[in-house]
Design a protein around this motif. Structure first.
Motif, PDB file in Angstrom:
ATOM      1  N   MET A 103      37.217 -12.915  15.397  1.00 34.60           N
ATOM      2  CA  MET A 103      37.448 -13.013  16.839  1.00 34.60           C
ATOM      3  C   MET A 103      38.927 -13.251  17.147  1.00 34.60           C
ATOM      4  SD  MET A 103      36.132 -15.903  19.518  1.00 34.60           S
ATOM      5  CE  MET A 103      37.164 -17.099  18.693  1.00 34.60           C
ATOM      6  N   LEU A 104      39.549 -14.164  16.442  1.00 37.01           N
ATOM      7  CA  LEU A 104      40.957 -14.468  16.689  1.00 37.01           C
ATOM      8  C   LEU A 104      41.858 -13.301  16.324  1.00 37.01           C
ATOM      9  CD1 LEU A 104      41.135 -18.178  15.488  1.00 37.01           C
ATOM     10  CD2 LEU A 104      41.357 -17.321  17.820  1.00 37.01           C
ATOM     11  N   THR A 105      41.540 -12.614  15.235  1.00 39.79           N
ATOM     12  CA  THR A 105      42.338 -11.462  14.819  1.00 39.79           C
ATOM     13  C   THR A 105      42.319 -10.382  15.888  1.00 39.79           C
ATOM     14  OG1 THR A 105      41.836 -11.918  12.502  1.00 39.79           O
ATOM     15  CG2 THR A 105      42.633  -9.724  13.028  1.00 39.79           C
ATOM     16  N   VAL A 106      41.136 -10.054  16.383  1.00 37.04           N
ATOM     17  CA  VAL A 106      41.023  -9.029  17.426  1.00 37.04           C
ATOM     18  C   VAL A 106      41.697  -9.496  18.710  1.00 37.04           C
ATOM     19  CG1 VAL A 106      39.394  -7.779  18.892  1.00 37.04           C
ATOM     20  CG2 VAL A 106      38.974  -7.958  16.452  1.00 37.04           C
ATOM     21  N   GLU A 107      41.532 -10.755  19.065  1.00 35.64           N
ATOM     22  CA  GLU A 107      42.124 -11.283  20.294  1.00 35.64           C
ATOM     23  C   GLU A 107      43.654 -11.237  20.239  1.00 35.64           C
ATOM     24  OE1 GLU A 107      42.344 -15.517  22.634  1.00 35.64           O
ATOM     25  OE2 GLU A 107      40.426 -14.927  21.750  1.00 35.64           O
ATOM     26  N   ILE A 108      44.223 -11.573  19.114  1.00 38.63           N
ATOM     27  CA  ILE A 108      45.681 -11.607  18.982  1.00 38.63           C
ATOM     28  C   ILE A 108      46.278 -10.196  18.969  1.00 38.63           C
ATOM     29  CG2 ILE A 108      47.558 -12.168  17.377  1.00 38.63           C
ATOM     30  CD1 ILE A 108      45.898 -14.688  16.640  1.00 38.63           C
ATOM     31  N   LEU A 109      45.640  -9.254  18.292  1.00 35.39           N
ATOM     32  CA  LEU A 109      46.201  -7.913  18.129  1.00 35.39           C
ATOM     33  C   LEU A 109      45.886  -6.953  19.271  1.00 35.39           C
ATOM     34  CD1 LEU A 109      45.520  -7.362  14.328  1.00 35.39           C
ATOM     35  CD2 LEU A 109      47.662  -8.047  15.416  1.00 35.39           C
ATOM     36  N   SER A 110      44.832  -7.204  20.017  1.00 43.32           N
ATOM     37  CA  SER A 110      44.378  -6.261  21.033  1.00 43.32           C
ATOM     38  C   SER A 110      45.137  -6.409  22.343  1.00 43.32           C
ATOM     39  CB  SER A 110      42.885  -6.438  21.283  1.00 43.32           C
ATOM     40  OG  SER A 110      42.169  -6.181  20.107  1.00 43.32           O
ATOM     41  N   LYS A 111      44.973  -5.390  23.183  1.00 42.88           N
ATOM     42  CA  LYS A 111      45.538  -5.407  24.529  1.00 42.88           C
ATOM     43  C   LYS A 111      44.375  -5.413  25.518  1.00 42.88           C
ATOM     44  CE  LYS A 111      49.735  -3.245  23.134  1.00 42.88           C
ATOM     45  NZ  LYS A 111      50.905  -2.563  23.561  1.00 42.88           N
ATOM     46  N   ASN A 112      44.655  -5.501  26.795  1.00 45.43           N
ATOM     47  CA  ASN A 112      43.599  -5.580  27.806  1.00 45.43           C
ATOM     48  C   ASN A 112      42.651  -4.395  27.784  1.00 45.43           C
ATOM     49  OD1 ASN A 112      44.440  -8.045  28.733  1.00 45.43           O
ATOM     50  ND2 ASN A 112      45.695  -7.213  30.366  1.00 45.43           N
ATOM     51  N   ASN A 113      43.140  -3.210  27.478  1.00 46.77           N
ATOM     52  CA  ASN A 113      42.296  -2.012  27.551  1.00 46.77           C
ATOM     53  C   ASN A 113      41.996  -1.389  26.198  1.00 46.77           C
ATOM     54  OD1 ASN A 113      44.879  -1.199  27.098  1.00 46.77           O
ATOM     55  ND2 ASN A 113      44.846   0.489  28.558  1.00 46.77           N
ATOM     56  N   GLU A 114      42.255  -2.090  25.094  1.00 43.33           N
ATOM     57  CA  GLU A 114      41.952  -1.537  23.782  1.00 43.33           C
ATOM     58  C   GLU A 114      41.784  -2.638  22.747  1.00 43.33           C
ATOM     59  OE1 GLU A 114      45.348   0.979  23.216  1.00 43.33           O
ATOM     60  OE2 GLU A 114      46.478  -0.587  22.232  1.00 43.33           O
ATOM     61  N   ILE A 115      40.954  -2.336  21.762  1.00 47.48           N
ATOM     62  CA  ILE A 115      40.757  -3.249  20.645  1.00 47.48           C
ATOM     63  C   ILE A 115      41.531  -2.697  19.461  1.00 47.48           C
ATOM     64  CG2 ILE A 115      39.097  -4.174  18.992  1.00 47.48           C
ATOM     65  CD1 ILE A 115      36.994  -4.101  21.168  1.00 47.48           C
ATOM     66  N   ARG A 116      42.318  -3.545  18.840  1.00 50.67           N
ATOM     67  CA  ARG A 116      43.080  -3.154  17.658  1.00 50.67           C
ATOM     68  C   ARG A 116      42.616  -3.983  16.476  1.00 50.67           C
ATOM     69  NH1 ARG A 116      49.335  -2.405  19.545  1.00 50.67           N
ATOM     70  NH2 ARG A 116      48.925  -0.832  21.132  1.00 50.67           N
ATOM     71  N   TRP A 117      42.212  -3.288  15.424  1.00 54.70           N
ATOM     72  CA  TRP A 117      41.774  -3.944  14.198  1.00 54.70           C
ATOM     73  C   TRP A 117      42.825  -3.743  13.118  1.00 54.70           C
ATOM     74  CZ3 TRP A 117      37.354  -6.717  13.411  1.00 54.70           C
ATOM     75  CH2 TRP A 117      36.347  -6.597  14.357  1.00 54.70           C
ATOM     76  N   PRO A 118      43.115  -4.755  12.318  1.00 48.40           N
ATOM     77  CA  PRO A 118      43.951  -4.515  11.149  1.00 48.40           C
ATOM     78  C   PRO A 118      43.173  -3.616  10.177  1.00 48.40           C
ATOM     79  CG  PRO A 118      43.390  -6.846  11.345  1.00 48.40           C
ATOM     80  CD  PRO A 118      42.722  -6.138  12.454  1.00 48.40           C
TER      81      PRO A 118
END
Length: 96
Positions: free
Chosen positions: A25-40
């Protein structure tokens, strides 16, 4: 088991509030933007996600390429998922 003061004791696992779900949850929250999910790359569930055009949309003509693209990626051992829900869209509705 471990030994404490010459006594054999069982080991107990604990995460102290930092479990796997919280790390994700924290990884996705830190890397993502309002309109997209960013996964390492190391944590992403898939390398490629194919999202087909919405049924009835002007882009629906491209739907015949979706299955073919999925098959090509699978044959090349690329980790891919096909979202077969054609009643949704990823395009945000424009405000009037």
């Amino acid at each position: 088991m471990y030994v404490e003061q010459n006594e054999l004791k069982p080991m107990v696992m604990g995460c102290f509030g930092l479990g796997l779900s919280r790390i994700l949850m924290l990884t996705v929250e830190i890397l993502s933007k309002n309109n997209e999910i960013r996964w390492p790359v190391k944590l992403a569930p898939y390398t490629v996600c194919i999202i087909p055009p919405k049924a009835g949309s002007k882009e629906e003509g491209a739907s015949n390429y979706v299955e073919r693209l999925f098959e090509i990626l699978c044959k090349r051992d690329i980790d891919v998922i096909l979202d077969d829900r054609t009643d949704f869209t990823i395009v945000k509705d424009q405000a009037p």
